[in-house]
Design an enzyme around this catalytic site. Sequence first.
Site, short mmCIF file in Angstrom:
data_model
loop_
_atom_site.label_atom_id
_atom_site.label_comp_id
_atom_site.label_asym_id
_atom_site.label_seq_id
_atom_site.Cartn_x
_atom_site.Cartn_y
_atom_site.Cartn_z
N SER A 147 0.83 -1.20 0.00
CA SER A 147 0.00 0.00 0.00
C SER A 147 0.88 1.26 0.00
CB SER A 147 -0.96 -0.04 1.19
OG SER A 147 -2.00 0.90 1.05
N ASP A 248 -9.67 -6.06 -4.43
CA ASP A 248 -9.27 -4.80 -3.81
C ASP A 248 -10.08 -3.66 -4.43
OD1 ASP A 248 -7.86 -2.43 -2.99
OD2 ASP A 248 -6.09 -3.67 -2.62
N HIS A 276 -7.59 -6.04 -0.12
CA HIS A 276 -6.46 -5.16 0.17
C HIS A 276 -5.68 -5.69 1.37
CE1 HIS A 276 -4.30 -1.39 -0.26
NE2 HIS A 276 -4.39 -1.20 1.05
#
Length: 306
Positions: A147, A248, A276
């Site tokens: 991320s 995601d 995610h």
Amino acid sequence: MLHGMSPECALSKLLSSLEFHTLYRYTMTQKHNFPSNNKDTLHLPRILCLHGGGTNARIFRAQCRALEKALRTSFRLCYAEALFPSQPGPDVTAVYRDFGPFRAWIDSPDANPVTMTEALQISICKAIMEDDQRGATGPVVGLLGFSQGAKVCASLILEQQLLGRTFGDHSHLPFRLPQWRFAVLLAGRGPLVTLSHLSVGADIMQKMAHLCENDDSSGLDSQENLGNVILTRELIQVPTIHVHGRKDPALDLHRKLYYDDFDPRYSKVMEWDGAHRVPLKSKDVATLVKEINVLWASVSHSNVQG
């Protein structure tokens, strides 16, 4: 070890500004409380791992537990922790409520590049220095980020590429990060962050290219000029693996980062049936580990041949 300077000396040099003394003293007193890594990995090449925003190194190690175990015969994973305080990221408190304090690599959307770069260098130096003190001797060869950590990893390898192109052999510089031979980017999105005047220039040129691609009234004199502008956009050529979860919510943004910023000749996409998060199921982990090992074999072979 860092090239040209020990982590201890690099830290001392980085901390010459008063702005960082208080933050650094606080960070150095925090204990990650990581269990000792398998001593069998001390000699292996190392991958530096950058956690997502609103988590920390301890949480990221827990999230990477299956991946770390599967890589233990090939690599040693070393976890860096960001310096900037943060609110916990989405869904973090559901599992890791008591694992604070939570950290972020980017202080704010308009963060000062100098401040952010110094903080990033401190985090990297500290992680490698502590791992050296545990007895690790393998070279730091790669990056793995999730991320926001993936965004920063991508920014680091772009900066390395720009620095090498501008200065060639930059071993004379007072501070050098390890040479990143490859990067694994899990759920990373753009835009990349500016780490120096070099990436400022690349960022401006990239924005110009996007404008020209999407606006027929660009005002350029000819199609030839338009082509010249687009060709100046900097595509990252450091070998990468891009890991995208098909469930995601930000999948389109992760794909966009890959298509906009990476040379497809040097990168590969792995998409898996997840959201995610870091892959945990043995099938997904095995696929990723295979890709990492194949990439490393290719990178190592090309360097030997060169």
